[in-house]
Design a protein around this motif. Structure first.
Motif, PDB file in Angstrom:
ATOM      1  N   HIS A   1       0.866   8.205  16.342  1.00  0.00           N
ATOM      2  CA  HIS A   1       1.219   9.451  15.654  1.00  0.00           C
ATOM      3  C   HIS A   1       1.349   9.129  14.170  1.00  0.00           C
ATOM      4  O   HIS A   1       2.064   8.210  13.789  1.00  0.00           O
ATOM      5  N   ALA A   2       0.633   9.878  13.345  1.00  0.00           N
ATOM      6  CA  ALA A   2       0.675   9.670  11.893  1.00  0.00           C
ATOM      7  C   ALA A   2       1.021  10.978  11.204  1.00  0.00           C
ATOM      8  O   ALA A   2       0.672  12.060  11.683  1.00  0.00           O
ATOM      9  N   ASP A   3       1.704  10.856  10.096  1.00  0.00           N
ATOM     10  CA  ASP A   3       2.018  12.022   9.264  1.00  0.00           C
ATOM     11  C   ASP A   3       1.610  11.649   7.842  1.00  0.00           C
ATOM     12  O   ASP A   3       2.242  10.820   7.202  1.00  0.00           O
ATOM     13  N   PHE A   4       0.530  12.273   7.366  1.00  0.00           N
ATOM     14  CA  PHE A   4      -0.015  11.950   6.054  1.00  0.00           C
ATOM     15  C   PHE A   4       0.490  12.881   4.955  1.00  0.00           C
ATOM     16  O   PHE A   4      -0.091  12.928   3.873  1.00  0.00           O
ATOM     17  N   TYR A   5       1.583  13.585   5.196  1.00  0.00           N
ATOM     18  CA  TYR A   5       2.111  14.548   4.226  1.00  0.00           C
ATOM     19  C   TYR A   5       2.374  13.907   2.871  1.00  0.00           C
ATOM     20  O   TYR A   5       2.085  14.480   1.839  1.00  0.00           O
ATOM     21  N   ARG A   6       2.922  12.709   2.866  1.00  0.00           N
ATOM     22  CA  ARG A   6       3.270  12.033   1.613  1.00  0.00           C
ATOM     23  C   ARG A   6       2.152  11.154   1.053  1.00  0.00           C
ATOM     24  O   ARG A   6       2.305  10.556   0.000  1.00  0.00           O
ATOM     25  N   ILE A   7       1.033  11.067   1.759  1.00  0.00           N
ATOM     26  CA  ILE A   7      -0.103  10.287   1.274  1.00  0.00           C
ATOM     27  C   ILE A   7      -0.798  11.093   0.179  1.00  0.00           C
ATOM     28  O   ILE A   7      -1.116  12.262   0.368  1.00  0.00           O
ATOM     29  N   GLU A   8      -1.018  10.470  -0.960  1.00  0.00           N
ATOM     30  CA  GLU A   8      -1.611  11.183  -2.093  1.00  0.00           C
ATOM     31  C   GLU A   8      -3.085  10.907  -2.307  1.00  0.00           C
ATOM     32  O   GLU A   8      -3.771  11.672  -2.962  1.00  0.00           O
ATOM     33  N   SER A   9      -3.586   9.798  -1.764  1.00  0.00           N
ATOM     34  CA  SER A   9      -5.011   9.507  -1.927  1.00  0.00           C
ATOM     35  C   SER A   9      -5.513   8.716  -0.730  1.00  0.00           C
ATOM     36  O   SER A   9      -4.740   8.061  -0.022  1.00  0.00           O
ATOM     37  N   VAL A  10      -6.808   8.768  -0.527  1.00  0.00           N
ATOM     38  CA  VAL A  10      -7.435   8.055   0.584  1.00  0.00           C
ATOM     39  C   VAL A  10      -7.193   6.548   0.474  1.00  0.00           C
ATOM     40  O   VAL A  10      -7.146   5.850   1.490  1.00  0.00           O
ATOM     41  N   ASP A  11      -6.994   6.049  -0.735  1.00  0.00           N
ATOM     42  CA  ASP A  11      -6.742   4.619  -0.932  1.00  0.00           C
ATOM     43  C   ASP A  11      -5.453   4.148  -0.259  1.00  0.00           C
ATOM     44  O   ASP A  11      -5.306   2.965   0.039  1.00  0.00           O
ATOM     45  N   GLU A  12      -4.536   5.058  -0.005  1.00  0.00           N
ATOM     46  CA  GLU A  12      -3.278   4.697   0.660  1.00  0.00           C
ATOM     47  C   GLU A  12      -3.452   4.544   2.170  1.00  0.00           C
ATOM     48  O   GLU A  12      -2.592   3.972   2.837  1.00  0.00           O
ATOM     49  N   ILE A  13      -4.551   5.033   2.721  1.00  0.00           N
ATOM     50  CA  ILE A  13      -4.787   4.931   4.160  1.00  0.00           C
ATOM     51  C   ILE A  13      -5.372   3.569   4.523  1.00  0.00           C
ATOM     52  O   ILE A  13      -5.040   2.991   5.552  1.00  0.00           O
ATOM     53  N   ILE A  14      -6.208   3.023   3.667  1.00  0.00           N
ATOM     54  CA  ILE A  14      -6.903   1.762   3.950  1.00  0.00           C
ATOM     55  C   ILE A  14      -5.937   0.634   4.328  1.00  0.00           C
ATOM     56  O   ILE A  14      -6.127  -0.015   5.365  1.00  0.00           O
ATOM     57  N   PRO A  15      -4.854   0.382   3.567  1.00  0.00           N
ATOM     58  CA  PRO A  15      -3.969  -0.733   3.936  1.00  0.00           C
ATOM     59  C   PRO A  15      -3.164  -0.516   5.219  1.00  0.00           C
ATOM     60  O   PRO A  15      -2.549  -1.445   5.729  1.00  0.00           O
ATOM     61  N   LEU A  16      -3.168   0.687   5.768  1.00  0.00           N
ATOM     62  CA  LEU A  16      -2.435   0.942   7.014  1.00  0.00           C
ATOM     63  C   LEU A  16      -3.089   0.254   8.207  1.00  0.00           C
ATOM     64  O   LEU A  16      -2.446   0.046   9.238  1.00  0.00           O
ATOM     65  N   GLU A  17      -4.381  -0.095   8.077  1.00  0.00           N
ATOM     66  CA  GLU A  17      -5.135  -0.767   9.144  1.00  0.00           C
ATOM     67  C   GLU A  17      -4.981  -0.035  10.476  1.00  0.00           C
ATOM     68  O   GLU A  17      -4.642  -0.609  11.513  1.00  0.00           O
ATOM     69  N   ILE A  18      -5.255   1.241  10.451  1.00  0.00           N
ATOM     70  CA  ILE A  18      -5.079   2.117  11.606  1.00  0.00           C
ATOM     71  C   ILE A  18      -5.860   1.620  12.820  1.00  0.00           C
ATOM     72  O   ILE A  18      -5.372   1.690  13.949  1.00  0.00           O
ATOM     73  N   GLY A  19      -7.045   1.104  12.599  1.00  0.00           N
ATOM     74  CA  GLY A  19      -7.864   0.614  13.713  1.00  0.00           C
ATOM     75  C   GLY A  19      -7.150  -0.389  14.589  1.00  0.00           C
ATOM     76  O   GLY A  19      -7.339  -0.415  15.809  1.00  0.00           O
ATOM     77  N   LEU A  20      -6.294  -1.219  14.003  1.00  0.00           N
ATOM     78  CA  LEU A  20      -5.549  -2.209  14.786  1.00  0.00           C
ATOM     79  C   LEU A  20      -4.562  -1.558  15.743  1.00  0.00           C
ATOM     80  O   LEU A  20      -4.305  -2.071  16.825  1.00  0.00           O
ATOM     81  N   TYR A  21      -4.002  -0.440  15.357  1.00  0.00           N
ATOM     82  CA  TYR A  21      -3.037   0.271  16.200  1.00  0.00           C
ATOM     83  C   TYR A  21      -3.722   1.008  17.350  1.00  0.00           C
ATOM     84  O   TYR A  21      -3.078   1.350  18.339  1.00  0.00           O
ATOM     85  N   LEU A  22      -4.991   1.301  17.212  1.00  0.00           N
ATOM     86  CA  LEU A  22      -5.685   2.151  18.179  1.00  0.00           C
ATOM     87  C   LEU A  22      -6.331   1.394  19.334  1.00  0.00           C
ATOM     88  O   LEU A  22      -6.865   2.019  20.246  1.00  0.00           O
ATOM     89  N   GLU A  23      -6.270   0.082  19.324  1.00  0.00           N
ATOM     90  CA  GLU A  23      -6.963  -0.711  20.339  1.00  0.00           C
ATOM     91  C   GLU A  23      -6.623  -0.324  21.768  1.00  0.00           C
ATOM     92  O   GLU A  23      -7.480  -0.319  22.628  1.00  0.00           O
ATOM     93  N   ASP A  24      -5.382  -0.008  22.063  1.00  0.00           N
ATOM     94  CA  ASP A  24      -4.988   0.330  23.433  1.00  0.00           C
ATOM     95  C   ASP A  24      -4.506   1.778  23.564  1.00  0.00           C
ATOM     96  O   ASP A  24      -3.839   2.128  24.525  1.00  0.00           O
ATOM     97  N   LYS A  25      -4.871   2.615  22.615  1.00  0.00           N
ATOM     98  CA  LYS A  25      -4.414   4.005  22.607  1.00  0.00           C
ATOM     99  C   LYS A  25      -5.491   4.943  23.140  1.00  0.00           C
ATOM    100  O   LYS A  25      -6.678   4.660  23.051  1.00  0.00           O
ATOM    101  N   GLN A  26      -5.051   6.078  23.654  1.00  0.00           N
ATOM    102  CA  GLN A  26      -5.951   7.133  24.104  1.00  0.00           C
ATOM    103  C   GLN A  26      -6.017   8.288  23.110  1.00  0.00           C
ATOM    104  O   GLN A  26      -6.983   9.026  23.079  1.00  0.00           O
TER     105      GLN A  26
END
Length: 151
Positions: free
Chosen positions: A73-98
């Motif tokens: 679950h992510a909330d991007f309300y406070r994210i101001e630019s796409v550059d702030e998403i890259i360091p989150l490494e979201i792909g690593l969190y999704l390995e075992d998620k549906q």
């Protein structure tokens, strides 16, 4: 980004949300990114609580990401630019998620698609306020589910 309408639900009350969750899971193909859009206070986090199955799920507004066994679950309300998403490494969190529930994620759709593992589908769930509640009546919401494609 193109959208294709899948289903609309009108006059949804909080007690109806478990049925919406059930239908959404039936209509979508997991693993799936579900981008939740709607006005502040419309019930995006409430929907996520029902989707995850616990009212203890808090809005990840300040921490951005929150994990449950099958859901990120992510909330991007406070994210101001796409550059702030890259360091989150979201792909690593999704390995075992549906499911990946992303509040305020529409403007970052293309970046999020790059973060998804292969085989993930994308959907938008727009939540809006229903007609104003009459005296003694609970407020309602409208839900619109669409599939998304990165054109």
């Amino acid at each position: 980004m193109s959208q294709k309408l899948i289903r609309e639900w009108k006059k949804v009350f909080v007690a109806d949300i478990p049925y919406i969750v059930y239908e959404l899971k039936e209509l979508s193909k997991a693993p799936a990114l579900i981008i939740l859009e709607g006005a502040l206070g419309v019930g995006k986090t409430t929907f996520c609580q029902h989707f995850i199955g616990t009212e203890e799920t808090l809005s990840p507004t300040y921490s951005v990401l929150s994990e449950a066994p099958q859901v990120l679950h992510a909330d991007f309300y406070r994210i101001e630019s796409v550059d702030e998403i890259i360091p989150l490494e979201i792909g690593l969190y999704l390995e075992d998620k549906q499911y990946f529930l992303a509040e305020w994620g529409a403007k970052y759709f293309r970046r999020l698609m790059r973060e998804l593992p292969e085989g993930w589908q994308a959907y938008a769930l727009e939540i809006s306020f229903g007609r104003p509640a009459q005296e003694g009546e609970a407020p309602s919401r409208n839900f619109v589910l669409s599939s998304l494609a990165d054109d």
